[in-house]
Design an enzyme around this catalytic site. Sequence first.
Site, mmCIF file in Angstrom:
data_model
loop_
_atom_site.group_PDB
_atom_site.id
_atom_site.type_symbol
_atom_site.label_atom_id
_atom_site.label_comp_id
_atom_site.label_asym_id
_atom_site.label_seq_id
_atom_site.Cartn_x
_atom_site.Cartn_y
_atom_site.Cartn_z
ATOM 1 N N ASP A 1 0.848 -1.197 0.000
ATOM 2 C CA ASP A 1 0.000 0.000 0.000
ATOM 3 C C ASP A 1 0.882 1.245 0.000
ATOM 4 O O ASP A 1 1.601 1.500 0.966
ATOM 5 C CB ASP A 1 -0.898 -0.017 1.240
ATOM 6 C CG ASP A 1 -1.980 1.044 1.204
ATOM 7 O OD1 ASP A 1 -1.985 1.853 0.254
ATOM 8 O OD2 ASP A 1 -2.826 1.053 2.119
ATOM 9 N N HIS B 1 -0.511 4.106 -0.045
ATOM 10 C CA HIS B 1 -1.303 4.925 0.896
ATOM 11 C C HIS B 1 -1.430 6.382 0.450
ATOM 12 O O HIS B 1 -1.693 7.272 1.262
ATOM 13 C CB HIS B 1 -0.669 4.861 2.287
ATOM 14 C CG HIS B 1 -1.662 4.821 3.412
ATOM 15 N ND1 HIS B 1 -1.937 5.907 4.211
ATOM 16 C CD2 HIS B 1 -2.441 3.822 3.867
ATOM 17 C CE1 HIS B 1 -2.836 5.582 5.121
ATOM 18 N NE2 HIS B 1 -3.164 4.324 4.933
ATOM 19 N N HIS C 1 -12.148 -2.674 0.128
ATOM 20 C CA HIS C 1 -11.417 -2.057 1.228
ATOM 21 C C HIS C 1 -12.218 -2.223 2.506
ATOM 22 O O HIS C 1 -13.422 -1.978 2.529
ATOM 23 C CB HIS C 1 -11.224 -0.571 0.905
ATOM 24 C CG HIS C 1 -10.483 0.212 1.918
ATOM 25 N ND1 HIS C 1 -11.109 1.066 2.806
ATOM 26 C CD2 HIS C 1 -9.154 0.310 2.184
ATOM 27 C CE1 HIS C 1 -10.203 1.656 3.561
ATOM 28 N NE2 HIS C 1 -9.006 1.223 3.212
#
Length: 381
Positions: free
Chosen positions: A183, A185, A284
């Site tokens: 990730d 992010h 998610h």
Amino acid sequence: MKITSYELYQVPPRWLFLKITTDSGHTGWGEPVIEGKAATVKAAVAELMDQIIGEDPCNIEGLWNQMYRSSFYRGGPILMSAIAGIDQALWDIKGKHLNAPVHQLLGGKAREKIKVYSWIGGDRPTDVALEAQKVSDKGFTAIKMNATEELQYIDDFKKVQDVVERVSAIREKMGDGFGIGIDFHGRVHKPMAKILFKELESLHPLFIEEPVLPEHNGTLKSLSNFSIPIATGERMYSRYDYKSVLADGYVDIIQPDLSHAGGITECKKIISMAEAYDVAVAPHCPLGPIALAACLQVDATCHNAIIQEQSLGIHYNKDNDLLDYVKNRSIFEYDNGFVKIPDAPGLGIEIDEDYVKERAKESHNWKNPIWKHKDGSIAEW
């Protein structure tokens, strides 16, 4: 059957639960929350619930459109998360009313179980090889980790090397059959993303998530020449947000969040859109048990759902964890990297309401950290 009342519970570690009650005695649970903005979403839920008290909860499509379309200003993380939690609760009520799991109301199962992954490493990843082994011992066959700490638009190559070393350590310890989701992010800007993709390609990640912020999705074209699957979508909140990214063809996996992107009703549509573009889905869900239950009900019905995020043991869950609020703790039992689809009516879980009320007294005010670069400028967290 009519909606008569609702209750909101802000519970640790960082969640918001919604209970909707009807005049028939049926109740439904939803999880409307934006991490770090629980109180804001709570206010939005209250405004929306004022519209639908007295309505038939089974008319989900009509109520969804009323909540979304009757407001001049619409969309975005707060309003769509509020709708999402209400939508989950309405599906829970309808399933209980008809004595059927939600997946049966959506067309029935396309699968009996789905692969899951576990988070490791925290916000500033350390000891990731050891952490990967620990979750493997618990039955997981894939993990996800944050790749980097703060990164400037152009930064030291040592930071790139640190990422490669961490991922290499997992790959060497766990072997090629172990899935490694990485990730970014939204911490990584275009120039550094290209370098990281190049350096990580030989380690065969399962995917790289949010390689750039969603407002820069046009950059994904420059990253699609690498062999690493590109995943994004947790900060996209409706089918309209997904239109261009699917049509452009540079994304391999989308990650709608069923507590952020309009709930079961909207995410089922988003996932079907993705199937038409031969794009996979990994919803998610670093959230609580209601959100996960909603995800699993939708995963069950979608051919292109490949893996499900879940929050058990995630670094955010310090005061309470995923299973604390459910009566049947085996409902999310992970077996050889998979979890079964719940078959009980509604969302398929039974919330421990007494415990929810007890923990709501403590509540929470969780906020994400604020990071700064060495020069004092704000860093993406």
